[in-house]
Design an enzyme around this catalytic site. Sequence first.
Site, mmCIF file in Angstrom:
data_model
loop_
_atom_site.group_PDB
_atom_site.id
_atom_site.type_symbol
_atom_site.label_atom_id
_atom_site.label_comp_id
_atom_site.label_asym_id
_atom_site.label_seq_id
_atom_site.Cartn_x
_atom_site.Cartn_y
_atom_site.Cartn_z
ATOM 1 N NE ARG A 48 -0.328 1.708 3.257
ATOM 2 C CZ ARG A 48 1.176 2.400 3.233
ATOM 3 N NH1 ARG A 48 2.151 2.305 3.525
ATOM 4 N NH2 ARG A 48 0.607 3.805 3.412
ATOM 5 C CB ALA A 50 0.481 6.892 -4.108
ATOM 6 C CG ASP A 236 -3.133 8.222 -1.328
ATOM 7 O OD1 ASP A 236 -3.293 9.238 -0.810
ATOM 8 O OD2 ASP A 236 -2.703 6.880 -1.583
HETATM 9 C C1 LIG Z 1 3.631 7.584 -0.011
HETATM 10 S S1 LIG Z 1 2.090 7.369 -0.201
HETATM 11 C C2 LIG Z 1 1.174 6.747 0.889
HETATM 12 C C3 LIG Z 1 -0.407 7.457 1.078
HETATM 13 O O1 LIG Z 1 -1.078 6.166 0.936
HETATM 14 C C4 LIG Z 1 -1.475 6.098 2.095
HETATM 15 O O2 LIG Z 1 -2.890 5.481 1.174
HETATM 16 P P1 LIG Z 1 -3.004 3.555 2.155
HETATM 17 O O3 LIG Z 1 -2.277 3.067 3.030
HETATM 18 O O4 LIG Z 1 -4.566 3.731 1.775
HETATM 19 O O5 LIG Z 1 -2.354 2.867 -0.056
HETATM 20 C C5 LIG Z 1 -2.379 6.760 2.907
HETATM 21 O O6 LIG Z 1 -2.704 7.717 2.001
HETATM 22 C C6 LIG Z 1 -0.786 7.996 2.538
HETATM 23 O O7 LIG Z 1 -0.561 9.107 2.588
#
Ligand SMILES: CSC[C@H]1O[C@H](OP(=O)(O)O)[C@H](O)[C@@H]1O
Length: 365
Positions: A48, A50, A236
Amino acid sequence: MTEWFESIKWDGEALVLLDQTRLPHEECWVRCATVDEVAGAISEMKVRGAPAIGLAAAAGMALAAKEAVRSGRELEAALEQACATLARTRPTAVNLFWALDRARETARSAPSAEEAVVRLSRLVDVLLEEQRESDRAIGDYGAALLPDGARVLTHCNTGALATGAYGTALGVVRRAHELGKLALVYVDESRPRLQGARLTAWELLRAGVPFRLVVDAAAASLIARGLVDAVIVGADRIAANGDVANKIGTLGLAVAARHFGVPFYVAAPLSTFDPGTPDGASIRIEERNAEEVLLVGQERVAPEGTVVLNPAFDVTPAELVTAIITDVGVVASPVKEHIDALLGELARREGGRLGAVQGAGILPR
Ligand SMILES: CSC[C@H]1O[C@H](OP(=O)(O)O)[C@H](O)[C@@H]1O
């Protein structure tokens, strides 16, 4: 930026991921040898963040091409199917779609299916190296913005786990720590998936960075009490006007930071910018399943019959963003006016695909 741990490995035959759903209590690696296995790992958030999602998607395309050549299937059809499968996994992080575009362009450039397999496999390595360079640059640009003795608040996880390299916002935190500029980090737990409590805490403990874990609801009062010198988060998707989609809870931090006069920084590589999306209202916000909210760990906390709304992201308007820290420089306030120069750089890097845009306000390397 000192060397860091690997969270994503590509050996040409499979994508090997540090399973983020098992951290911090277990360090388990999952091997994805098919595009469907990669898609499942993205959907289930085993990988996970972005940029990390983009890297995984590129690997999924390489695996799909390899399978097409092995099975004698027509390559174009196989890649289009793989692209559709991966595109359905998570809709908000634009890095996923940016990586799929890079993979499709790479495949189209190949004179044969066999060569496409080679080039797509090489693309994963290239993207991993690009991410390392990008994260290092973001770390340097971001750390330069912070005062000595900085106390920083961050949200979710934006570290090596989220990018496959060194991190974006958390890369700034680690770089500031390396430079002796960081006094303390406040880490939002980041309900419901607890990326802060589980993943950022795990990364900062490994890095020896001093931090305090706080419940999401504590963040605004820490800012109000003057305990925070800067809020720094990831992204994201950043729309053409500078509106920022990020983990749910980010908007509240931006409002509190603005109200109490604390800088609110967004750290993101060029691959998180989306010139094709005009503003934040146009960004599709992922809705995730109810269990994420109904349960804490394995324990159900809400009564039977509870109906849930579980948006995974929110949108922070550009006017609440003090600056965007990118791998090519810092987009200064007002971000809305200065983002054009960055999109021009993005267009140059993408080979003019997006049309050059002139602008001002980006601080040069
Ligand atoms: C460096 S991008 C990280 C970004 O992604 C996370 O979302 P998720 O854990 O649902 O993939 C979150 O929005 C972070 O800021």
